[in-house]
Write a protein that holds these residues in place. Structure first.
Motif, PDB file in Angstrom:
ATOM      1  N   ASN A 163       0.289   0.446  56.192  1.00  0.00           N
ATOM      2  CA  ASN A 163       1.218   0.825  57.440  1.00  0.00           C
ATOM      3  C   ASN A 163       2.353   0.731  57.332  1.00  0.00           C
ATOM      4  N   GLY A 164       3.161   2.047  57.442  1.00  0.00           N
ATOM      5  CA  GLY A 164       4.563   2.375  57.451  1.00  0.00           C
ATOM      6  C   GLY A 164       5.136   2.619  55.867  1.00  0.00           C
ATOM      7  N   ILE A 165       4.221   2.639  54.962  1.00  0.00           N
ATOM      8  CA  ILE A 165       4.482   2.919  53.687  1.00  0.00           C
ATOM      9  C   ILE A 165       4.551   4.546  53.520  1.00  0.00           C
ATOM     10  N   GLN A 166       5.677   5.230  53.307  1.00  0.00           N
ATOM     11  CA  GLN A 166       5.961   6.622  53.389  1.00  0.00           C
ATOM     12  C   GLN A 166       5.561   7.322  52.001  1.00  0.00           C
ATOM     13  N   GLN A 167       4.174   7.257  51.713  1.00  0.00           N
ATOM     14  CA  GLN A 167       3.738   7.915  50.243  1.00  0.00           C
ATOM     15  C   GLN A 167       4.201   9.176  50.063  1.00  0.00           C
ATOM     16  N   ARG A 168       5.478   9.387  49.529  1.00  0.00           N
ATOM     17  CA  ARG A 168       6.048  10.763  49.464  1.00  0.00           C
ATOM     18  C   ARG A 168       5.143  11.597  48.666  1.00  0.00           C
ATOM     19  N   LYS A 169       4.714  12.869  49.336  1.00  0.00           N
ATOM     20  CA  LYS A 169       3.883  13.684  48.657  1.00  0.00           C
ATOM     21  C   LYS A 169       2.516  13.240  48.261  1.00  0.00           C
ATOM     22  N   ASN A 170       2.054  12.279  48.851  1.00  0.00           N
ATOM     23  CA  ASN A 170       0.793  11.691  48.054  1.00  0.00           C
ATOM     24  C   ASN A 170       0.017  11.111  49.572  1.00  0.00           C
ATOM     25  N   SER A 171      -0.461  12.165  50.333  1.00  0.00           N
ATOM     26  CA  SER A 171      -1.540  11.602  51.319  1.00  0.00           C
ATOM     27  C   SER A 171      -2.699  11.401  51.003  1.00  0.00           C
ATOM     28  N   TRP A 172      -2.916  11.625  49.506  1.00  0.00           N
ATOM     29  CA  TRP A 172      -4.238  11.312  48.924  1.00  0.00           C
ATOM     30  C   TRP A 172      -4.528   9.927  48.923  1.00  0.00           C
ATOM     31  N   GLN A 173      -3.526   8.948  49.026  1.00  0.00           N
ATOM     32  CA  GLN A 173      -3.707   7.661  48.922  1.00  0.00           C
ATOM     33  C   GLN A 173      -3.325   6.931  50.422  1.00  0.00           C
ATOM     34  N   ASP A 174      -3.705   7.556  51.219  1.00  0.00           N
ATOM     35  CA  ASP A 174      -3.207   7.215  52.714  1.00  0.00           C
ATOM     36  C   ASP A 174      -4.237   6.182  53.111  1.00  0.00           C
ATOM     37  N   GLY A 175      -5.407   6.436  52.794  1.00  0.00           N
ATOM     38  CA  GLY A 175      -6.511   5.464  53.175  1.00  0.00           C
ATOM     39  C   GLY A 175      -7.208   5.623  54.479  1.00  0.00           C
ATOM     40  N   THR A 176      -6.992   7.018  55.012  1.00  0.00           N
ATOM     41  CA  THR A 176      -7.749   7.221  56.154  1.00  0.00           C
ATOM     42  C   THR A 176      -8.977   8.333  55.979  1.00  0.00           C
ATOM     43  N   LEU A 177      -9.871   7.936  56.946  1.00  0.00           N
ATOM     44  CA  LEU A 177     -11.200   9.029  56.810  1.00  0.00           C
ATOM     45  C   LEU A 177     -10.805  10.467  56.773  1.00  0.00           C
ATOM     46  N   GLY A 178      -9.607  10.868  57.443  1.00  0.00           N
ATOM     47  CA  GLY A 178      -9.288  12.147  57.232  1.00  0.00           C
ATOM     48  C   GLY A 178      -8.813  12.886  55.996  1.00  0.00           C
ATOM     49  N   THR A 179      -8.355  11.828  54.949  1.00  0.00           N
ATOM     50  CA  THR A 179      -7.745  12.241  53.659  1.00  0.00           C
ATOM     51  C   THR A 179      -8.497  11.809  52.596  1.00  0.00           C
ATOM     52  N   GLN A 180      -9.269  10.678  52.617  1.00  0.00           N
ATOM     53  CA  GLN A 180     -10.097  10.102  51.675  1.00  0.00           C
ATOM     54  C   GLN A 180     -11.379   9.703  51.942  1.00  0.00           C
ATOM     55  N   CYS A 181     -12.378  10.094  50.642  1.00  0.00           N
ATOM     56  CA  CYS A 181     -13.856   9.404  50.756  1.00  0.00           C
ATOM     57  C   CYS A 181     -13.613   8.116  50.853  1.00  0.00           C
ATOM     58  N   PRO A 182     -14.532   7.565  51.561  1.00  0.00           N
ATOM     59  CA  PRO A 182     -14.377   5.921  51.669  1.00  0.00           C
ATOM     60  C   PRO A 182     -15.200   5.248  50.245  1.00  0.00           C
ATOM     61  N   HIS A 193     -10.878  12.914  68.875  1.00  0.00           N
ATOM     62  CA  HIS A 193     -11.141  13.189  67.647  1.00  0.00           C
ATOM     63  C   HIS A 193     -12.411  12.512  67.021  1.00  0.00           C
ATOM     64  N   THR A 194     -12.988  13.524  65.891  1.00  0.00           N
ATOM     65  CA  THR A 194     -14.220  12.760  65.258  1.00  0.00           C
ATOM     66  C   THR A 194     -13.822  13.300  63.979  1.00  0.00           C
ATOM     67  N   ASN A 195     -14.318  12.441  62.849  1.00  0.00           N
ATOM     68  CA  ASN A 195     -14.307  12.710  61.601  1.00  0.00           C
ATOM     69  C   ASN A 195     -15.393  13.281  61.043  1.00  0.00           C
ATOM     70  N   PRO A 196     -15.251  14.676  60.124  1.00  0.00           N
ATOM     71  CA  PRO A 196     -16.687  15.198  59.562  1.00  0.00           C
ATOM     72  C   PRO A 196     -16.812  14.607  58.182  1.00  0.00           C
ATOM     73  N   ALA A 197     -18.013  14.918  57.880  1.00  0.00           N
ATOM     74  CA  ALA A 197     -18.293  14.267  56.709  1.00  0.00           C
ATOM     75  C   ALA A 197     -17.602  14.405  55.315  1.00  0.00           C
ATOM     76  N   THR A 198     -16.920  15.430  55.392  1.00  0.00           N
ATOM     77  CA  THR A 198     -15.979  15.968  54.413  1.00  0.00           C
ATOM     78  C   THR A 198     -14.610  15.908  54.830  1.00  0.00           C
ATOM     79  N   PRO A 199     -13.699  14.755  54.192  1.00  0.00           N
ATOM     80  CA  PRO A 199     -12.253  14.676  54.917  1.00  0.00           C
ATOM     81  C   PRO A 199     -11.356  15.810  54.971  1.00  0.00           C
ATOM     82  N   LEU A 200     -10.806  15.844  56.013  1.00  0.00           N
ATOM     83  CA  LEU A 200     -10.092  16.990  56.407  1.00  0.00           C
ATOM     84  C   LEU A 200      -9.142  17.502  55.319  1.00  0.00           C
TER      85      LEU A 200
END
Length: 556
Positions: free
Chosen positions: A85-104, A376-383
């Motif tokens: 929360n609050g870490i601005q991972q520059r150029k790296n939303s792959w590590q954001d840890g949300t279901l819209g960006t990563q597979c769990p 909002h709803t999350n599809p099975a494939t992260p956005l």
């Protein structure tokens, strides 16, 4: 070549080698074993999520520009993700840890997060974003210290303490999830915790100790589900020095309202009679006030804490007035993650205004929360993965909400709401104004991953363009979370210069779980590594991309 020339050449080579060795910033490595365990913070045994057997989880103690590597082993019976929360991972939303960006991370497996705390300082925290896991724990503090070459605007404290405050439910996270899935909301919390303790335990040990005459830094974060909390220390004043990653003008406060998702750092001097004192966290804007206490003990203490607790403030107008006292410390040297707008953001032309209106309604008889009429709803494939693999059109449509809703958002009375993936395009490196308008009778708290924004105003009523004359265009605090009071609005401004797919969400877990979030796609037209990293080789794949070959990587 003479001896002097040879010696000079050798010195240059050694210096160049030293620069090369120092070129990559230090790495911090962690291994987390995530399990269930039994705790009883309110006197009732219940299941919690532990990290390495700890509740709350271990602190991450880092320094600006450190590379953080966390290997997470999921020993739960459900998929799991963590966000920072609050870490601005520059150029790296792959590590954001949300279901819209990563597979769990599936049960019985592990995944390694790798990110850099680039150009940041301050107090933050992490927590699980999947299901209702945040209601069971799995959260902890995350510090980013200033590098030694960059001074902080106050003397080094004697010690630093992380203080995690949160509302808490006696029901387990699965029971709370079932309650929401059945279409019902959450009731008021059963208690409040300070570092996992309510203060009502049979044997109350001091949470912190202080030496007489010394000054200490307390990093206070509200890691709860839905409730704003007031934090205060019996008999002591607090000098506010940082919030949400920014040094601030150092005003002194008797108490601070800490809204869900926010972090404050305060300095406290042990200049009172040597004895015990209570730290207090109590609910705000609730009919029944729920309170937790902890003990601070002077090392030469000679008596118990007074049973008379310092009173809490009343009403949200008090909280709004406190917000108006917060100012960015423009004279402090610090890492600044917003280079374009760090000093003169008020002089940058706004290219787009987006109004975000939160609402509550029902769909098929079940409670849902929405943004501009879309839940909002999350599809099975992260956005983000669908976008990266070029199959976004199979899973979502961009910009299904308007920048300016022309009608009042759906209410429980209208019973109209759309459930769909909510993804918004924003042009790379544009300067945008976002208005959060709260038409509800309860407080709201909003957070944006990947960015800090300038919190330029909060006011009662409805926003109109004429309200811009009341903006703080000089020293508004750069932060990542903003509260919006009942029937009020808040305005923030930022440059969208961090390419990726980023989550904008209600920090109130019930509302986010039931649809009050969206994703912002910020695409670099150059598809260059200068703007965004490639999909990591170790990334988990799921849904429709699980068996697809990886797209060609970005080039420099």
């Amino acid at each position: 070549m003479g001896r002097k020339e040879a010696a000079l050449l050798l010195l240059c080579a050694v210096a160049a080698a030293a620069v090369t060795v120092r070129a990559e910033d230090p790495y911090l490595f962690f291994t987390w074993n995530v399990t269930y365990g039994t705790i009883s913070p309110l006197g009732v045994p219940q299941q919690a999520i532990l990290i390495n057997g700890q509740f709350p989880g271990p602190n991450i103690n880092s320094t600006s520009n450190n590379n953080v590597v966390i290997n997470v082993f999921n020993n739960l019976d459900e998929p799991l993700l963590f966000t920072w929360n609050g870490i601005q991972q520059r150029k790296n939303s792959w590590q954001d840890g949300t279901l819209g960006t990563q597979c769990p991370i599936l049960p019985g497996t592990n995944y390694t997060y790798k990110f850099q705390v680039k150009d940041q300082i301050g107090s933050f925290f992490y927590y699980p974003t999947t299901s209702m896991h945040r209601a069971a724990g799995g959260f902890g503090g995350l510090r980013i210290n200033s590098r030694l070459l960059i001074p902080v605007p106050y003397p080094d404290p004697e010690d630093e303490y992380t203080v995690l405050i949160n509302d808490w439910y006696s029901k387990g996270h699965k029971a709370l999830k079932a309650q929401l899935d059945a279409g019902h909301g959450l009731n008021r919390p059963d208690g409040v915790l300070i570092n996992g303790k309510s203060g009502k335990e049979a044997k109350v040990k001091p949470l912190f100790t202080m030496k007489p005459g010394k000054t200490y830094k307390y990093r206070v974060c509200n890691v709860g589900l839905k409730t704003s909390l007031n934090f205060r220390i019996q008999g002591h004043q607090m000098k506010l020095v940082e919030m949400d990653g920014s040094h601030v003008v150092q005003n002194v406060y008797e108490s601070l309202d800490v809204h869900v998702g926010q972090c404050f750092s305060v300095l406290v001097t042990a200049n009172k009679a040597p004895k015990d004192y209570y730290i207090v966290a109590s609910t705000r804007f609730t009919k029944q006030v729920v309170t937790a206490t902890g003990i601070i003990r002077y090392t030469n203490g000679k008596g118990p804490a007074s049973p008379v607790l310092p009173p809490a403030p009343v009403g949200w107008a008090w909280s709004l007035n406190q917000f108006r006292t917060f100012r960015w410390n423009l004279t402090a040297s610090a890492a600044r993650p917003n280079p374009q707008g760090s000093y003169h953001y008020g002089q940058i032309n706004i290219t787009r205004t987006i109004k975000i209106v939160n609402s509550v309604s029902r769909a098929s008889g079940k409670l849902r929360y929405a943004i501009n009429g879309v839940s909002h709803t999350n599809p099975a494939t992260p956005l983000k993965l669908a976008e990266y693999y070029g199959i976004a059109d199979k899973h979502f449509k961009y910009n299904i909400i308007s920048d300016d809703p022309t009608t009042v958002a759906p209410t429980a009375a209208t019973k109209t709401i759309k459930i769909a993936p909510n993804v918004m395009n924003i042009t790379f490196r544009t300067f945008v104004e976002v208005i959060f308008e709260n038409h509800e009778k309860s407080i709201q708290s909003w957070h944006l991953d990947g960015y800090s924004f300038f919190a330029v105003a909060i006011e009662p009523g409805r926003w109109t363009p004429e309200k811009r004359k009341n903006y703080n265009l000089l020293d508004a605090v750069s932060r990542h979370t903003i509260q919006v009071y009942p029937n009020s609005w808040a305005a923030v401004m930022l440059t969208f210069d961090n390419a990726g797919m980023w989550n904008l969400r209600s920090e109130l877990t019930e509302q986010r779980y039931l649809g009050q979030e969206l994703y912002i796609s910020v695409l670099s037209p150059e598809h260059s590594l200068r703007d965004e990293y490639n999909l990591p080789e170790t990334s988990l794949l799921c849904g429709d991309v699980a068996s697809l070959p990886k797209p060609p990587p970005y080039s420099v």
